[in-house]
Design a protein around this motif. Structure first.
Motif, PDB file in Angstrom:
ATOM      1  N   TYR A 134       0.863  -1.179   0.000  1.00 58.04           N
ATOM      2  CA  TYR A 134       0.000   0.000   0.000  1.00 58.04           C
ATOM      3  C   TYR A 134       0.898   1.227   0.000  1.00 58.04           C
ATOM      4  CZ  TYR A 134      -3.659  -3.246   1.290  1.00 58.04           C
ATOM      5  OH  TYR A 134      -4.544  -4.300   1.305  1.00 58.04           O
ATOM      6  N   LYS A 135       0.589   2.186  -0.866  1.00 53.85           N
ATOM      7  CA  LYS A 135       1.368   3.410  -0.955  1.00 53.85           C
ATOM      8  C   LYS A 135       0.449   4.590  -0.628  1.00 53.85           C
ATOM      9  CE  LYS A 135       4.601   1.634  -4.382  1.00 53.85           C
ATOM     10  NZ  LYS A 135       5.256   1.853  -5.688  1.00 53.85           N
ATOM     11  N   VAL A 136       0.761   5.260   0.459  1.00 48.03           N
ATOM     12  CA  VAL A 136       0.023   6.461   0.849  1.00 48.03           C
ATOM     13  C   VAL A 136       0.763   7.631   0.224  1.00 48.03           C
ATOM     14  CG1 VAL A 136      -0.820   7.867   2.759  1.00 48.03           C
ATOM     15  CG2 VAL A 136      -0.751   5.358   2.980  1.00 48.03           C
ATOM     16  N   TYR A 183       2.032  -3.179 -16.853  1.00 44.11           N
ATOM     17  CA  TYR A 183       0.839  -3.854 -16.340  1.00 44.11           C
ATOM     18  C   TYR A 183       1.161  -4.956 -15.332  1.00 44.11           C
ATOM     19  CZ  TYR A 183       2.186  -6.820 -20.258  1.00 44.11           C
ATOM     20  OH  TYR A 183       2.901  -7.580 -21.135  1.00 44.11           O
ATOM     21  N   ASP A 184       2.387  -5.472 -15.327  1.00 39.95           N
ATOM     22  CA  ASP A 184       2.757  -6.493 -14.336  1.00 39.95           C
ATOM     23  C   ASP A 184       2.795  -5.928 -12.919  1.00 39.95           C
ATOM     24  OD1 ASP A 184       2.992  -8.518 -16.182  1.00 39.95           O
ATOM     25  OD2 ASP A 184       5.152  -8.265 -16.443  1.00 39.95           O
ATOM     26  N   THR A 185       2.884  -4.614 -12.808  1.00 44.03           N
ATOM     27  CA  THR A 185       2.906  -3.959 -11.497  1.00 44.03           C
ATOM     28  C   THR A 185       1.817  -2.891 -11.422  1.00 44.03           C
ATOM     29  OG1 THR A 185       4.583  -2.402 -12.272  1.00 44.03           O
ATOM     30  CG2 THR A 185       5.373  -4.373 -11.100  1.00 44.03           C
ATOM     31  N   PHE A 186       0.654  -3.210 -11.956  1.00 43.61           N
ATOM     32  CA  PHE A 186      -0.436  -2.236 -12.019  1.00 43.61           C
ATOM     33  C   PHE A 186      -0.842  -1.761 -10.628  1.00 43.61           C
ATOM     34  CE2 PHE A 186      -2.637  -6.226 -11.460  1.00 43.61           C
ATOM     35  CZ  PHE A 186      -3.680  -5.912 -10.612  1.00 43.61           C
ATOM     36  N   TYR A 187      -1.345  -0.551 -10.602  1.00 45.41           N
ATOM     37  CA  TYR A 187      -1.868   0.059  -9.387  1.00 45.41           C
ATOM     38  C   TYR A 187      -3.389   0.011  -9.395  1.00 45.41           C
ATOM     39  CZ  TYR A 187       2.546   2.558  -8.361  1.00 45.41           C
ATOM     40  OH  TYR A 187       3.834   2.902  -8.057  1.00 45.41           O
ATOM     41  N   THR A 188      -3.959  -0.069  -8.212  1.00 48.30           N
ATOM     42  CA  THR A 188      -5.382   0.184  -8.043  1.00 48.30           C
ATOM     43  C   THR A 188      -5.533   1.224  -6.934  1.00 48.30           C
ATOM     44  OG1 THR A 188      -5.650  -1.669  -6.501  1.00 48.30           O
ATOM     45  CG2 THR A 188      -6.142  -2.094  -8.818  1.00 48.30           C
ATOM     46  N   LEU A 189      -6.594   1.987  -7.032  1.00 54.06           N
ATOM     47  CA  LEU A 189      -6.891   2.976  -5.998  1.00 54.06           C
ATOM     48  C   LEU A 189      -7.632   2.269  -4.875  1.00 54.06           C
ATOM     49  CD1 LEU A 189      -6.876   5.935  -5.073  1.00 54.06           C
ATOM     50  CD2 LEU A 189      -9.026   6.216  -6.324  1.00 54.06           C
ATOM     51  N   TYR A 190      -7.035   2.233  -3.706  1.00 54.36           N
ATOM     52  CA  TYR A 190      -7.600   1.537  -2.559  1.00 54.36           C
ATOM     53  C   TYR A 190      -8.549   2.429  -1.758  1.00 54.36           C
ATOM     54  CZ  TYR A 190      -7.746  -1.041   1.856  1.00 54.36           C
ATOM     55  OH  TYR A 190      -8.154  -1.702   2.987  1.00 54.36           O
ATOM     56  N   GLY A 191      -8.169   3.692  -1.601  1.00 48.20           N
ATOM     57  CA  GLY A 191      -8.997   4.604  -0.804  1.00 48.20           C
ATOM     58  C   GLY A 191      -8.266   5.914  -0.579  1.00 48.20           C
ATOM     59  N   LEU A 209      -2.805   3.894  -2.750  1.00 46.98           N
ATOM     60  CA  LEU A 209      -2.721   3.012  -3.910  1.00 46.98           C
ATOM     61  C   LEU A 209      -2.257   1.648  -3.438  1.00 46.98           C
ATOM     62  CD1 LEU A 209      -0.776   5.538  -6.139  1.00 46.98           C
ATOM     63  CD2 LEU A 209      -3.241   5.123  -6.143  1.00 46.98           C
ATOM     64  N   GLN A 210      -2.659   0.618  -4.161  1.00 45.66           N
ATOM     65  CA  GLN A 210      -2.135  -0.707  -3.834  1.00 45.66           C
ATOM     66  C   GLN A 210      -1.520  -1.323  -5.074  1.00 45.66           C
ATOM     67  OE1 GLN A 210      -5.518  -2.778  -2.165  1.00 45.66           O
ATOM     68  NE2 GLN A 210      -5.884  -3.851  -4.073  1.00 45.66           N
TER      69      GLN A 210
END
Length: 141
Positions: free
Chosen positions: A27-29, A53-61, A74-75
């Motif tokens: 998780y990256k704040v 894409y092998d290290t894609f990010y998703t928005l966690y919150g 981000l995760q």
């Protein structure tokens, strides 16, 4: 912000991100210092997901300090048993995915994007020798 430590074990931090590791997720704040705005960060993350894409990010919150700041969380998948990639490995990887290295500094370009800050701390290599870009600065050309 009081619950940010619930994300996982604190990991290495940099200028723009504090990291927390839990199982197979990092998780990256993000404090928005490098990007300047949430929209610019989301653009950069979208471009990262296209290129790496092998290290894609998703928005966690989101987190932050009430009434003062907003910090997206981000995760990203954890690259297990990784070591830092060496500059020649980074150059070779970027060439393999269609980028040309600019001579004047460590920047890479293709027809659509310019990518930089691909220093070893931002590019990892797994046990099999596969290279993973986990953090990069990206802009449209």
């Amino acid at each position: 912000m009081d619950e940010v430590f619930d994300l996982g074990v604190p990991g290495p931090s940099g200028n723009e991100n504090d990291t927390y590791v839990s199982n197979d997720i990092v998780y990256k704040v993000n404090n928005l210092l490098n990007s300047g705005s949430l929209l610019k960060l989301l653009d950069k993350i979208s471009w990262h997901n296209i290129l790496f894409y092998d290290t894609f990010y998703t928005l966690y919150g989101f987190t932050g300090f009430d009434g003062r700041t907003i910090m997206p969380i981000l995760q990203q998948r954890l690259v297990k048993d990784a070591t830092l990639a060496m500059p020649i490995e980074i150059d070779t990887y970027m060439a393999a995915i269609g980028f040309t290295k600019l001579n004047y500094e460590v920047r890479y370009v293709n027809a659509d994007f310019e990518v930089w800050d691909l220093v070893p701390r931002n590019v990892l290599k797994d046990k099999e020798g596969d290279v993973f870009v986990i953090d990069a600065e990206i802009k449209l050309r």
